[in-house]
Design a protein around this motif. Structure first.
Motif, PDB file in Angstrom:
ATOM      1  N   VAL A  48      18.171   5.940  -7.689  1.00  0.00           N
ATOM      2  CA  VAL A  48      17.228   4.938  -7.212  1.00  0.00           C
ATOM      3  C   VAL A  48      16.266   4.624  -8.354  1.00  0.00           C
ATOM      4  O   VAL A  48      15.730   5.545  -8.982  1.00  0.00           O
ATOM      5  CB  VAL A  48      16.413   5.453  -6.001  1.00  0.00           C
ATOM      6  CG1 VAL A  48      15.477   4.367  -5.484  1.00  0.00           C
ATOM      7  CG2 VAL A  48      17.320   5.956  -4.899  1.00  0.00           C
ATOM      8  N   THR A  49      16.076   3.335  -8.614  1.00  0.00           N
ATOM      9  CA  THR A  49      15.101   2.942  -9.622  1.00  0.00           C
ATOM     10  C   THR A  49      14.097   1.972  -9.025  1.00  0.00           C
ATOM     11  O   THR A  49      14.403   1.222  -8.100  1.00  0.00           O
ATOM     12  CB  THR A  49      15.748   2.289 -10.868  1.00  0.00           C
ATOM     13  OG1 THR A  49      16.420   1.100 -10.473  1.00  0.00           O
ATOM     14  CG2 THR A  49      16.703   3.235 -11.563  1.00  0.00           C
ATOM     15  N   SER A  50      12.894   2.015  -9.568  1.00  0.00           N
ATOM     16  CA  SER A  50      11.822   1.100  -9.190  1.00  0.00           C
ATOM     17  C   SER A  50      11.319   0.450 -10.462  1.00  0.00           C
ATOM     18  O   SER A  50      10.772   1.139 -11.339  1.00  0.00           O
ATOM     19  CB  SER A  50      10.698   1.865  -8.497  1.00  0.00           C
ATOM     20  OG  SER A  50       9.574   1.037  -8.302  1.00  0.00           O
ATOM     21  N   ASP A  51      11.540  -0.849 -10.603  1.00  0.00           N
ATOM     22  CA  ASP A  51      11.186  -1.571 -11.835  1.00  0.00           C
ATOM     23  C   ASP A  51      11.720  -0.852 -13.074  1.00  0.00           C
ATOM     24  O   ASP A  51      11.037  -0.718 -14.089  1.00  0.00           O
ATOM     25  CB  ASP A  51       9.676  -1.775 -11.935  1.00  0.00           C
ATOM     26  CG  ASP A  51       9.159  -2.808 -10.947  1.00  0.00           C
ATOM     27  OD1 ASP A  51       9.942  -3.683 -10.516  1.00  0.00           O
ATOM     28  OD2 ASP A  51       7.960  -2.754 -10.611  1.00  0.00           O
ATOM     29  N   GLU A 105       8.745   5.149  -3.781  1.00  0.00           N
ATOM     30  CA  GLU A 105       9.731   6.076  -3.212  1.00  0.00           C
ATOM     31  C   GLU A 105       9.730   6.037  -1.681  1.00  0.00           C
ATOM     32  O   GLU A 105      10.760   6.234  -1.048  1.00  0.00           O
ATOM     33  CB  GLU A 105       9.543   7.504  -3.736  1.00  0.00           C
ATOM     34  CG  GLU A 105       8.201   8.117  -3.477  1.00  0.00           C
ATOM     35  CD  GLU A 105       7.168   7.891  -4.583  1.00  0.00           C
ATOM     36  OE1 GLU A 105       6.236   8.707  -4.654  1.00  0.00           O
ATOM     37  OE2 GLU A 105       7.289   6.928  -5.355  1.00  0.00           O
ATOM     38  N   GLU A 106       8.572   5.765  -1.085  1.00  0.00           N
ATOM     39  CA  GLU A 106       8.509   5.651   0.377  1.00  0.00           C
ATOM     40  C   GLU A 106       9.255   4.411   0.858  1.00  0.00           C
ATOM     41  O   GLU A 106      10.001   4.460   1.836  1.00  0.00           O
ATOM     42  CB  GLU A 106       7.051   5.593   0.835  1.00  0.00           C
ATOM     43  CG  GLU A 106       6.278   6.862   0.592  1.00  0.00           C
ATOM     44  CD  GLU A 106       4.793   6.712   0.837  1.00  0.00           C
ATOM     45  OE1 GLU A 106       4.172   7.725   1.207  1.00  0.00           O
ATOM     46  OE2 GLU A 106       4.236   5.605   0.674  1.00  0.00           O
ATOM     47  N   VAL A 107       9.048   3.305   0.154  1.00  0.00           N
ATOM     48  CA  VAL A 107       9.730   2.062   0.503  1.00  0.00           C
ATOM     49  C   VAL A 107      11.238   2.212   0.273  1.00  0.00           C
ATOM     50  O   VAL A 107      12.049   1.780   1.089  1.00  0.00           O
ATOM     51  CB  VAL A 107       9.158   0.879  -0.307  1.00  0.00           C
ATOM     52  CG1 VAL A 107       9.930  -0.402  -0.037  1.00  0.00           C
ATOM     53  CG2 VAL A 107       7.678   0.690   0.005  1.00  0.00           C
ATOM     54  N   ALA A 108      11.607   2.862  -0.834  1.00  0.00           N
ATOM     55  CA  ALA A 108      13.028   3.068  -1.147  1.00  0.00           C
ATOM     56  C   ALA A 108      13.692   3.946  -0.096  1.00  0.00           C
ATOM     57  O   ALA A 108      14.824   3.669   0.311  1.00  0.00           O
ATOM     58  CB  ALA A 108      13.183   3.691  -2.531  1.00  0.00           C
ATOM     59  N   LEU A 109      13.019   4.988   0.364  1.00  0.00           N
ATOM     60  CA  LEU A 109      13.592   5.862   1.392  1.00  0.00           C
ATOM     61  C   LEU A 109      13.798   5.098   2.699  1.00  0.00           C
ATOM     62  O   LEU A 109      14.839   5.232   3.342  1.00  0.00           O
ATOM     63  CB  LEU A 109      12.708   7.082   1.631  1.00  0.00           C
ATOM     64  CG  LEU A 109      13.208   8.045   2.714  1.00  0.00           C
ATOM     65  CD1 LEU A 109      14.595   8.583   2.382  1.00  0.00           C
ATOM     66  CD2 LEU A 109      12.219   9.176   2.912  1.00  0.00           C
ATOM     67  N   LYS A 110      12.840   4.283   3.077  1.00  0.00           N
ATOM     68  CA  LYS A 110      12.993   3.486   4.299  1.00  0.00           C
ATOM     69  C   LYS A 110      14.201   2.556   4.172  1.00  0.00           C
ATOM     70  O   LYS A 110      15.003   2.426   5.098  1.00  0.00           O
ATOM     71  CB  LYS A 110      11.724   2.681   4.571  1.00  0.00           C
ATOM     72  CG  LYS A 110      11.798   1.888   5.838  1.00  0.00           C
ATOM     73  CD  LYS A 110      10.517   1.133   6.111  1.00  0.00           C
ATOM     74  CE  LYS A 110      10.681   0.328   7.389  1.00  0.00           C
ATOM     75  NZ  LYS A 110       9.602  -0.596   7.617  1.00  0.00           N
ATOM     76  N   TRP A 111      14.338   1.923   3.023  1.00  0.00           N
ATOM     77  CA  TRP A 111      15.468   1.028   2.788  1.00  0.00           C
ATOM     78  C   TRP A 111      16.788   1.807   2.806  1.00  0.00           C
ATOM     79  O   TRP A 111      17.770   1.365   3.380  1.00  0.00           O
ATOM     80  CB  TRP A 111      15.277   0.300   1.466  1.00  0.00           C
ATOM     81  CG  TRP A 111      16.320  -0.720   1.147  1.00  0.00           C
ATOM     82  CD1 TRP A 111      16.986  -1.530   2.023  1.00  0.00           C
ATOM     83  CD2 TRP A 111      16.815  -1.048  -0.142  1.00  0.00           C
ATOM     84  NE1 TRP A 111      17.858  -2.338   1.348  1.00  0.00           N
ATOM     85  CE2 TRP A 111      17.773  -2.060   0.009  1.00  0.00           C
ATOM     86  CE3 TRP A 111      16.531  -0.583  -1.421  1.00  0.00           C
ATOM     87  CZ2 TRP A 111      18.457  -2.607  -1.058  1.00  0.00           C
ATOM     88  CZ3 TRP A 111      17.201  -1.149  -2.483  1.00  0.00           C
ATOM     89  CH2 TRP A 111      18.162  -2.140  -2.300  1.00  0.00           C
ATOM     90  N   TRP A 112      16.817   2.997   2.191  1.00  0.00           N
ATOM     91  CA  TRP A 112      18.023   3.831   2.176  1.00  0.00           C
ATOM     92  C   TRP A 112      18.452   4.168   3.612  1.00  0.00           C
ATOM     93  O   TRP A 112      19.620   4.107   3.961  1.00  0.00           O
ATOM     94  CB  TRP A 112      17.784   5.089   1.354  1.00  0.00           C
ATOM     95  CG  TRP A 112      18.899   6.083   1.399  1.00  0.00           C
ATOM     96  CD1 TRP A 112      18.834   7.367   1.838  1.00  0.00           C
ATOM     97  CD2 TRP A 112      20.260   5.879   1.010  1.00  0.00           C
ATOM     98  NE1 TRP A 112      20.067   7.973   1.747  1.00  0.00           N
ATOM     99  CE2 TRP A 112      20.954   7.075   1.235  1.00  0.00           C
ATOM    100  CE3 TRP A 112      20.960   4.807   0.487  1.00  0.00           C
ATOM    101  CZ2 TRP A 112      22.313   7.230   0.965  1.00  0.00           C
ATOM    102  CZ3 TRP A 112      22.323   4.960   0.212  1.00  0.00           C
ATOM    103  CH2 TRP A 112      22.974   6.150   0.457  1.00  0.00           C
ATOM    104  N   GLY A 153       0.784  -1.237   0.000  1.00  0.00           N
ATOM    105  CA  GLY A 153       0.000   0.000   0.000  1.00  0.00           C
ATOM    106  C   GLY A 153       0.812   1.282   0.000  1.00  0.00           C
ATOM    107  O   GLY A 153       0.244   2.363   0.029  1.00  0.00           O
ATOM    108  N   LYS A 154       2.130   1.180  -0.026  1.00  0.00           N
ATOM    109  CA  LYS A 154       2.976   2.378  -0.033  1.00  0.00           C
ATOM    110  C   LYS A 154       3.481   2.649  -1.442  1.00  0.00           C
ATOM    111  O   LYS A 154       3.482   1.783  -2.306  1.00  0.00           O
ATOM    112  CB  LYS A 154       4.158   2.201   0.912  1.00  0.00           C
ATOM    113  CG  LYS A 154       3.746   2.081   2.352  1.00  0.00           C
ATOM    114  CD  LYS A 154       4.940   2.020   3.248  1.00  0.00           C
ATOM    115  CE  LYS A 154       4.466   1.941   4.691  1.00  0.00           C
ATOM    116  NZ  LYS A 154       5.571   1.863   5.627  1.00  0.00           N
ATOM    117  N   LYS A 155       3.965   3.872  -1.647  1.00  0.00           N
ATOM    118  CA  LYS A 155       4.564   4.250  -2.926  1.00  0.00           C
ATOM    119  C   LYS A 155       5.996   3.726  -2.973  1.00  0.00           C
ATOM    120  O   LYS A 155       6.655   3.618  -1.927  1.00  0.00           O
ATOM    121  CB  LYS A 155       4.571   5.770  -3.073  1.00  0.00           C
ATOM    122  CG  LYS A 155       3.190   6.376  -3.156  1.00  0.00           C
ATOM    123  CD  LYS A 155       3.286   7.876  -3.276  1.00  0.00           C
ATOM    124  CE  LYS A 155       1.910   8.498  -3.329  1.00  0.00           C
ATOM    125  NZ  LYS A 155       1.995   9.960  -3.414  1.00  0.00           N
TER     126      LYS A 155
END
Length: 71
Positions: free
Chosen positions: A55-58, A32-39, A28-30
């Motif tokens: 950062v890339t997503s798919d 970029e939100e998941v990527a920021l948490k991981w970063w 349910g998150k975007k």
């Protein structure tokens, strides 16, 4: 829905470029939100200065979106 996140960054003190991949559900998150948490998790792992490069997503570049969330 799952996404493949790829983060490119530099470990400044050792002048090394690093790339990490992670396939994860969005829950349910975007992306970029998941990527920021991981970063933020990556930063906590290293204990040295890191610089986010890309950062890339798919395959889609979301670096600007992640940077906007950081500020």
């Amino acid at each position: 829905m799952t996404v493949l996140l790829v983060i490119h960054y530099i470990a400044i003190e050792v002048d090394t470029k690093i790339m990490r991949k992670w396939e994860t559900p969005l829950r349910g998150k975007k992306p970029e939100e998941v990527a920021l948490k991981w970063w933020k998790e990556i930063i906590r792992e290293y204990h040295i200065d890191l610089e986010l490069e890309k950062v890339t997503s798919d395959g889609e570049d979301i670096t600007e979106l992640v940077n906007e969330l950081r500020s």
